[in-house]
Design a protein around this motif. Structure first.
Motif, PDB file in Angstrom:
ATOM      1  N   VAL A 184       7.236  48.756  30.252  1.00  0.00           N
ATOM      2  CA  VAL A 184       8.312  49.521  31.688  1.00  0.00           C
ATOM      3  C   VAL A 184       9.658  48.796  32.616  1.00  0.00           C
ATOM      4  O   VAL A 184      10.225  49.404  32.679  1.00  0.00           O
ATOM      5  CB  VAL A 184       6.844  49.351  32.489  1.00  0.00           C
ATOM      6  N   ALA A 185       8.873  47.835  32.109  1.00  0.00           N
ATOM      7  CA  ALA A 185      10.194  46.965  33.103  1.00  0.00           C
ATOM      8  C   ALA A 185      11.219  46.653  32.627  1.00  0.00           C
ATOM      9  O   ALA A 185      12.078  46.418  33.082  1.00  0.00           O
ATOM     10  CB  ALA A 185       8.776  45.613  33.727  1.00  0.00           C
ATOM     11  N   GLU A 186      11.385  46.305  31.230  1.00  0.00           N
ATOM     12  CA  GLU A 186      12.413  45.931  30.568  1.00  0.00           C
ATOM     13  C   GLU A 186      13.169  47.469  30.678  1.00  0.00           C
ATOM     14  O   GLU A 186      14.293  47.601  30.438  1.00  0.00           O
ATOM     15  CB  GLU A 186      12.325  45.717  29.261  1.00  0.00           C
ATOM     16  N   ARG A 187      12.339  49.101  29.883  1.00  0.00           N
ATOM     17  CA  ARG A 187      13.609  49.580  29.996  1.00  0.00           C
ATOM     18  C   ARG A 187      13.315  50.446  31.313  1.00  0.00           C
ATOM     19  O   ARG A 187      14.746  50.580  31.383  1.00  0.00           O
ATOM     20  CB  ARG A 187      12.154  51.190  29.124  1.00  0.00           C
ATOM     21  N   ALA A 188      13.305  49.734  32.102  1.00  0.00           N
ATOM     22  CA  ALA A 188      13.416  50.602  33.388  1.00  0.00           C
ATOM     23  C   ALA A 188      14.674  49.631  33.773  1.00  0.00           C
ATOM     24  O   ALA A 188      16.053  50.229  34.065  1.00  0.00           O
ATOM     25  CB  ALA A 188      12.674  50.669  34.991  1.00  0.00           C
ATOM     26  N   ARG A 189      15.076  48.416  33.393  1.00  0.00           N
ATOM     27  CA  ARG A 189      15.625  47.230  34.128  1.00  0.00           C
ATOM     28  C   ARG A 189      17.836  47.623  32.916  1.00  0.00           C
ATOM     29  O   ARG A 189      18.322  47.359  33.488  1.00  0.00           O
ATOM     30  CB  ARG A 189      15.185  46.203  33.640  1.00  0.00           C
ATOM     31  N   ALA A 190      17.040  47.888  31.291  1.00  0.00           N
ATOM     32  CA  ALA A 190      18.379  48.548  31.100  1.00  0.00           C
ATOM     33  C   ALA A 190      18.968  49.765  31.368  1.00  0.00           C
ATOM     34  O   ALA A 190      20.286  49.520  31.147  1.00  0.00           O
ATOM     35  CB  ALA A 190      17.497  48.406  29.180  1.00  0.00           C
ATOM     36  N   ALA A 205       1.231  38.240  37.445  1.00  0.00           N
ATOM     37  CA  ALA A 205       2.124  37.732  37.809  1.00  0.00           C
ATOM     38  C   ALA A 205       3.435  38.439  36.889  1.00  0.00           C
ATOM     39  O   ALA A 205       3.722  38.556  37.502  1.00  0.00           O
ATOM     40  CB  ALA A 205       2.045  36.415  36.329  1.00  0.00           C
ATOM     41  N   LEU A 206       3.114  39.609  35.934  1.00  0.00           N
ATOM     42  CA  LEU A 206       3.597  40.032  35.483  1.00  0.00           C
ATOM     43  C   LEU A 206       4.893  41.271  36.508  1.00  0.00           C
ATOM     44  O   LEU A 206       5.382  41.482  36.602  1.00  0.00           O
ATOM     45  CB  LEU A 206       3.412  41.189  34.065  1.00  0.00           C
ATOM     46  N   ARG A 207       3.373  42.208  37.752  1.00  0.00           N
ATOM     47  CA  ARG A 207       3.762  42.889  37.943  1.00  0.00           C
ATOM     48  C   ARG A 207       4.601  42.245  39.221  1.00  0.00           C
ATOM     49  O   ARG A 207       5.894  42.723  39.968  1.00  0.00           O
ATOM     50  CB  ARG A 207       2.305  43.420  38.728  1.00  0.00           C
ATOM     51  N   ASP A 208       3.937  40.802  39.739  1.00  0.00           N
ATOM     52  CA  ASP A 208       4.896  40.745  40.855  1.00  0.00           C
ATOM     53  C   ASP A 208       6.528  40.060  40.825  1.00  0.00           C
ATOM     54  O   ASP A 208       7.664  40.265  41.286  1.00  0.00           O
ATOM     55  CB  ASP A 208       4.188  38.627  41.345  1.00  0.00           C
ATOM     56  N   ALA A 209       6.719  39.950  39.126  1.00  0.00           N
ATOM     57  CA  ALA A 209       8.540  39.526  38.639  1.00  0.00           C
ATOM     58  C   ALA A 209       8.981  41.028  38.373  1.00  0.00           C
ATOM     59  O   ALA A 209       9.732  40.454  38.554  1.00  0.00           O
ATOM     60  CB  ALA A 209       8.181  38.757  37.627  1.00  0.00           C
ATOM     61  N   SER A 210       7.779  41.817  38.046  1.00  0.00           N
ATOM     62  CA  SER A 210       9.289  43.125  38.526  1.00  0.00           C
ATOM     63  C   SER A 210       9.636  43.838  39.721  1.00  0.00           C
ATOM     64  O   SER A 210      10.027  44.272  39.868  1.00  0.00           O
ATOM     65  CB  SER A 210       8.082  44.097  38.161  1.00  0.00           C
ATOM     66  N   ALA A 211       7.865  43.354  40.304  1.00  0.00           N
ATOM     67  CA  ALA A 211       8.453  43.660  42.048  1.00  0.00           C
ATOM     68  C   ALA A 211       9.680  42.331  42.760  1.00  0.00           C
ATOM     69  O   ALA A 211      10.220  43.276  43.490  1.00  0.00           O
ATOM     70  CB  ALA A 211       7.145  43.164  42.448  1.00  0.00           C
ATOM     71  N   GLU A 212       9.943  41.468  42.642  1.00  0.00           N
ATOM     72  CA  GLU A 212      10.828  40.432  42.805  1.00  0.00           C
ATOM     73  C   GLU A 212      12.368  41.357  41.965  1.00  0.00           C
ATOM     74  O   GLU A 212      13.346  41.639  42.588  1.00  0.00           O
ATOM     75  CB  GLU A 212      10.957  39.517  41.972  1.00  0.00           C
TER      76      GLU A 212
END
Lengths: 196, 196
Positions: free
Chosen positions: B64-70, B122-129
Motif C-alpha cells: 500500500v505504502a509503496e504504490r501510493a508513494r510511487a 512500525a510499518l504504519r508509523d513509517a508510512s505516517a511519517e
C-alpha cells in the motif's frame, strides 16, 4: 432486563470488559467466552446483553457512541455563554485521556471491522451522521463561521480534521500528544471565525 | 528471489490477491492458505514472499505504502510549473478511484490491526511519517502558506484533513463521493494560500 440504575451500571461494566478484550486481543479475540472470562461471569449471564460475537461488537460500538454523545450533550448544555464550548464539545470525541483513548481505539477497530460487517456498518454510519451534525452545530455558534464560507463544506472539513486528529492522536501519541491535538483543533476553529 | 520484471509483476499480483482476501473476509480471514487459494497457487510457492499471517499482513501494508508513494513521486516529478501539483499529489492517497479505494480499505483494516501488532505498527508509523512529510512539502510550495501560519501545525492540520477525508470517503461514499472529497481538500489548501 429493566433499565434500573443497577442494570445501567452492569451494562457499563460489561461494555468496559468488552473494550478491554478488544484492546488487548483485537476484534477476532473478542468472543462471548473471552468477554465472560474478562467480566468474571458466565456466558449464560451475558445472554441479556449479547449471545453472538456480532451482537457483542454492536454492543461495544453502541456504548462508544452513547458515552461520547452524553459527554458532548453535557458540554453543550452546561452554558450558553462560554465562547469555546464548540471546541470543548469536539474535544470530547478526541482521545485526550485514557477513557476517550479506550473509546477511540475501540471505534477504530470496529470501524475497520464494519468494512466486512454490514450491520456494524449501519451503527458506524449513524454515529458518523451524529458527528457531522455536531460539526455543523458547532459552526452555527455565533461568530463561528466567517461570511462567505460554505457551511456544508466547512462541516465536512471540520469533521475530517476531527477524525484525522482522532486517528493520529491514537496511533501517533508521541507526535500528537493531547495538548498538540487540542491546539490543532483550536487553530482550525480559529481560522474559520468571524474576527471582525 | 531476484527483483526482475517478472518478480515485480508476481509481487504485485500476490499483493492484489492479499488485498482481495482482506477486503472480502477481513484481516482474520487473510491466512496464507486463503491467499494461496485466491492467487491460484500453492502455499509452498508463496514462501519467497511470506510464510506466516503476520508476514503476509506486513507484505500487504508495505505494498500500500509503496504504490501510493510511487504515484505521489510521479506527480511531484511531472512538472515544477503546475500550480496545483500539491493538491494532485495529496489526491493520490485519497480513495478517489477503485485502485486507491482498495489501498485505503486495506490501510484502514491494517491500521486497526496494528493496534495489537507492534511489528505492523512500525510499518504504519513509517508510512505516517512519510505522509506528514508530504504534507509539509506541499505547504513549502511557493505561495502555499500565508505568512503568519505555523508550518509545523499546518502540516499536522493538513495531514488530519487528508486522513479524515480518506476514512470518510471510504466509509461514507454517498455523503462524500470523489468530487466532494477533492473539493474539501482543495478548499483547505486554498484557505492556507498567500492570495496577495
Amino acid at each position: 432486563m429493566p433499565r434500573t440504575v443497577d442494570a445501567e451500571q452492569r451494562r457499563r461494566e460489561l461494555g468496559e470488559a468488552v473494550w478491554r478484550v478488544i484492546r488487548r486481543d483485537g476484534v477476532p479475540g473478542a468472543s462471548v467466552r473471552n468477554v465472560a472470562r474478562e467480566a468474571g461471569t458466565s456466558m449464560g449471564s451475558l445472554r441479556h446483553w449479547f449471545t453472538t460475537q456480532d451482537d457483542l461488537l454492536r454492543f461495544a460500538m453502541t456504548l462508544v457512541a452513547e458515552r461520547a454523545r452524553a459527554r458532548v450533550v453535557a458540554v453543550l448544555a452546561a452554558s450558553d455563554t462560554v465562547d469555546d464550548r464548540g471546541l470543548r464539545a469536539l474535544e470530547e470525541v478526541l482521545p485526550l485521556d485514557e477513557e476517550r483513548r479506550a473509546e477511540t481505539e475501540v471505534w477504530l477497530a470496529l470501524t475497520a471491522r464494519a468494512l466486512v460487517d454490514p450491520r456494524l456498518a449501519a451503527l458506524r454510519d449513524a454515529s458518523a451522521e451524529d458527528l457531522l451534525a455536531l460539526c455543523a452545530l458547532v459552526l452555527r455558534e455565533p461568530g463561528a463561521l466567517r461570511a462567505g464560507l460554505d457551511p456544508g463544506l466547512e462541516a465536512e472539513r471540520l469533521y475530517a480534521v476531527l477524525d484525522g486528529l482522532a486517528v493520529h492522536a491514537l496511533t501517533r501519541p508521541a507526535a500528537l500528544p493531547a495538548d498538540r491535538a487540542r491546539q490543532v483543533l483550536a487553530a482550525h476553529l480559529e481560522a474559520l471565525r468571524d474576527t471582525r
